[in-house]
Design a protein around this motif. Sequence first.
Motif, PDB file in Angstrom:
ATOM      1  N   ILE A 254      46.901  38.811  53.630  1.00 25.64           N
ATOM      2  CA  ILE A 254      47.313  37.462  53.775  1.00 25.64           C
ATOM      3  C   ILE A 254      47.567  37.139  55.365  1.00 25.64           C
ATOM      4  O   ILE A 254      47.471  35.990  55.884  1.00 25.64           O
ATOM      5  CB  ILE A 254      48.725  37.308  52.994  1.00 25.64           C
ATOM      6  CG1 ILE A 254      48.579  37.268  51.573  1.00 25.64           C
ATOM      7  CG2 ILE A 254      49.591  36.143  53.432  1.00 25.64           C
ATOM      8  CD1 ILE A 254      49.745  37.300  50.691  1.00 25.64           C
ATOM      9  N   VAL A 256      45.629  38.304  57.561  1.00 17.54           N
ATOM     10  CA  VAL A 256      44.387  37.908  58.032  1.00 17.54           C
ATOM     11  C   VAL A 256      43.991  36.669  57.800  1.00 17.54           C
ATOM     12  O   VAL A 256      43.539  35.752  58.654  1.00 17.54           O
ATOM     13  CB  VAL A 256      43.463  39.174  57.439  1.00 17.54           C
ATOM     14  CG1 VAL A 256      41.874  38.578  58.154  1.00 17.54           C
ATOM     15  CG2 VAL A 256      43.592  40.614  57.849  1.00 17.54           C
ATOM     16  N   VAL A 257      44.344  36.191  56.536  1.00 18.21           N
ATOM     17  CA  VAL A 257      44.041  34.624  56.124  1.00 18.21           C
ATOM     18  C   VAL A 257      44.661  33.809  57.145  1.00 18.21           C
ATOM     19  O   VAL A 257      44.152  32.864  57.625  1.00 18.21           O
ATOM     20  CB  VAL A 257      44.270  34.459  54.577  1.00 18.21           C
ATOM     21  CG1 VAL A 257      44.308  32.966  54.347  1.00 18.21           C
ATOM     22  CG2 VAL A 257      43.533  35.326  53.662  1.00 18.21           C
ATOM     23  N   HIS A 260      42.960  33.256  60.282  1.00 14.03           N
ATOM     24  CA  HIS A 260      41.670  32.786  60.416  1.00 14.03           C
ATOM     25  C   HIS A 260      41.828  31.399  59.771  1.00 14.03           C
ATOM     26  O   HIS A 260      40.664  30.739  59.212  1.00 14.03           O
ATOM     27  CB  HIS A 260      40.531  33.585  59.790  1.00 14.03           C
ATOM     28  CG  HIS A 260      40.383  34.578  60.471  1.00 14.03           C
ATOM     29  ND1 HIS A 260      41.108  36.095  60.409  1.00 14.03           N
ATOM     30  CD2 HIS A 260      39.412  34.824  61.350  1.00 14.03           C
ATOM     31  CE1 HIS A 260      40.612  36.849  61.425  1.00 14.03           C
ATOM     32  NE2 HIS A 260      39.677  36.126  61.827  1.00 14.03           N
TER      33      HIS A 260
ATOM     34  N   GLN B 135      44.695  46.337  59.951  1.00 11.66           N
ATOM     35  CA  GLN B 135      44.524  44.822  59.671  1.00 11.66           C
ATOM     36  C   GLN B 135      43.513  44.477  60.407  1.00 11.66           C
ATOM     37  O   GLN B 135      42.634  43.491  59.793  1.00 11.66           O
ATOM     38  CB  GLN B 135      45.730  44.201  60.325  1.00 11.66           C
ATOM     39  CG  GLN B 135      45.840  42.658  59.889  1.00 11.66           C
ATOM     40  CD  GLN B 135      46.981  41.811  60.247  1.00 11.66           C
ATOM     41  OE1 GLN B 135      48.159  42.606  60.144  1.00 11.66           O
ATOM     42  NE2 GLN B 135      47.002  40.982  60.788  1.00 11.66           N
ATOM     43  N   VAL B 143      37.898  39.016  53.173  1.00 14.96           N
ATOM     44  CA  VAL B 143      39.408  39.119  52.812  1.00 14.96           C
ATOM     45  C   VAL B 143      39.949  38.473  51.722  1.00 14.96           C
ATOM     46  O   VAL B 143      40.868  39.159  51.123  1.00 14.96           O
ATOM     47  CB  VAL B 143      40.302  38.484  54.226  1.00 14.96           C
ATOM     48  CG1 VAL B 143      39.911  36.999  54.232  1.00 14.96           C
ATOM     49  CG2 VAL B 143      41.624  38.733  54.048  1.00 14.96           C
TER      50      VAL B 143
END
Lengths: 626, 155
Positions: A254, A256-257, A260, B135, B143
């Motif tokens: 999450i 990382v989301v 980006h 990460q 992802v």
Amino acid sequence: MSRARNNNVRGPTSALTEFLRASGITPTTVARRAATQQGQQQAAAGLSNDDSQQQQDEAGSSSGSRRPSRAASRRGANRRESGYGSDNLDEDDEGNREEDQDENGADEEAVEEPERNSPAPAKKRKLTKAAEAKLKAQEKKKAKGKGKKGSDDEYQDDDDPYTSLSKSMWSSGSKPPVGDFENCAKCEKQFTVTKYTMAANPGPGWLCHVCAKASGKDPFKKPAAPRKRKAPGDKREVVHFVENRLPTLVNLCIKVVTQHIDDVESLGDIGTLNVEAIAKAMAKNRSLTAENAKLFYNTTNSKLVLYDATNLSSPAFESLVYLNPNLTSLRLDFCGQLDDPAFKVFTTSLPALERIELLGPFLVRSPAWKAFIKAHPNLEGFLITQSPRFDLDCLRELVSHCTGLKELRLKEFGKMSDDFLDEIADNLGGQGDSESILEYLDISSPGGESCSDAALVNLLSRIGGSLRCLDVSKHDLLTNAFLLGGLQQHTHSLESEWENPPLVSLDASRNPELQTDALEAIMKHSGTRLESLNINGWKDVEENGLRDIGRQGKEMRKLDVGFCRNMDDFIVKAWLEGEDVKGRKKGGCMELVELKVWGCNRVTANCPKKPGLALHGVESHIIRRT
Amino acid sequence: MEDDIEMQNTVTTGTSESNNAANGGTDDSQRANDWVRIESSDGFSYIVKRKVAQASGTMNNMLDPHGGYAEARTKICTIDERQANLRAPSYRSRRELTDAISRGIVTEKLVEYMCFKSHYQTVGPKEDIPVQEMQERIPPEIVLEVLLAADYQEM
């Protein structure tokens, strides 16, 4: 251990150490003496104490000169000590200072000049300034135990104490009895011997209290510091789960989301089915934020579901609406932060909305509800859970404007009452020629009192014809009368006048008053078509009634019979396999997919299972796992 | 950490291809040092220590000999990504195939995280855990798939 001694730690000790302490002998004392003796002898260390002492005495013939020569030899020894290791420089300083401290009488200058090395004069100057603190500093440094210096200390102490201590024991003998007078070895004053009297450092003699204290080894000093250090050490034993928690992979993803989020292309292609799954996964962690939610926004969206909108603030809701203007169906769970201004935007900017489902919009006030309803006359689904502000007026607006309402949920409403039901009945119910189209009605868990039988019966009589799904859970006052009168009643009237599609789904859970009769009534009425039955909480239903479900409920897909105390393995068997009627198996719920038996103590692990049947709530299953 | 995994590209046949099925896995002390196999749907296999596989709640239950699942006997956990998307309400309509590619990569990320987690679970409170590093090792292209798989695997 020697380090500990330097700090005057008094822990549990052997008899020997007790004695040594009583005599005021410390490793530094001993080491210095040993070093002195070694320096004097310039030979093997295994000399007897007496010899060395005698030699010392000889070296300094008179008591007067004893001190300086001892000082000299000591200093020499110290210089040699420093030769042991170059890291000993500081030690050298302190050692010298300490000796000098011992003779803070007038002899210092006269005696020390010829003996000293060049660095000595500097040391002397330092000495006079920081007289008191040095020794304490020295002790501190030894406490810190700087690497080699510490080890050097120990080496010197370790090598010598066992031999030197025995020497000192023989030489100094025992303390004079307490109460006697003694001359201080340093300042020559008379003082009374107490149990705290300490031996003079260089050789025989005893120090008066003042000199003993001046030398830094206060016998009264309490060993407070080390204890402090031990306690945190113990505390560190505890494993701190909370501090050290590894983030889960879901959390990492999450994050990382979120990183980006602006570059949607980079996130890869996600199909429609997956969007729901992703939304659910994020909701599980309560990690849906205004940032992440953009992942789901799209101007072409017609349906939007957010399973956990807790972290969305009022402006976030507004942007939600602006970015998804073509929504026809919107569901927001836990939208606690949705308030009037934001809801206004709902009102104005979602023209195509037909179905709205909100959980927890308690901030929205009555006028806002009214405005919303007025703006959406085409509403077909109005499903709200938990709102204490939605009152009768709003309901009136609702039923008068939104005549096409098919699904109505007013669950956990504070103001639910019979009046509500009347309104619904009056406006949404069919009267005369018109049919009602309400298919789904959920009025469970009222905030105040439960609705009465009469009102509900009245309601059912009006809308029962079209009703496919009814949820009246937690209306405690409902009794058999409701079912017999309501469900059966309206069928009676329906039968006579129009089509009677039986209930497909009935959820009457947690109405403890309803019992066997009611169940039979239900089954008789709509049993053959009933697909989903929830009688959770009907604790008094008898076995016969339960078996009846099996006999009549051919189409039953989902059954919840939680807390029906009479439920047991045999009934389950009867349901799954049918009952023996004259040698042949008959009946049974062949279509059963899901069976929930929470709280049914008599259903054990031995109850029969069927492939394809999901059985939830058997107690022994749960206990075994843990 | 790298000793814990070996990667092979094998064709999965679904039968119990044994990887050290010598011991029946009943002895607890032996169990701790077992190797288990994790298979992805497109044929990649990862052999890891049982301790590593237990970083995932789902796999832990699958491999638990008291649990009664077939995986406990064969010691093979199949991560079929299609199963993870099984949200269809009716049990009858099974696998809804998704067209996503690179399943092996997703499984590899899962295994990577499992090694990371099982390794750092046992360090003391003073050591830093390079979370940021982990990460960064998740590329944004996959992802979302990793997110769904991780959610299914309860890790």
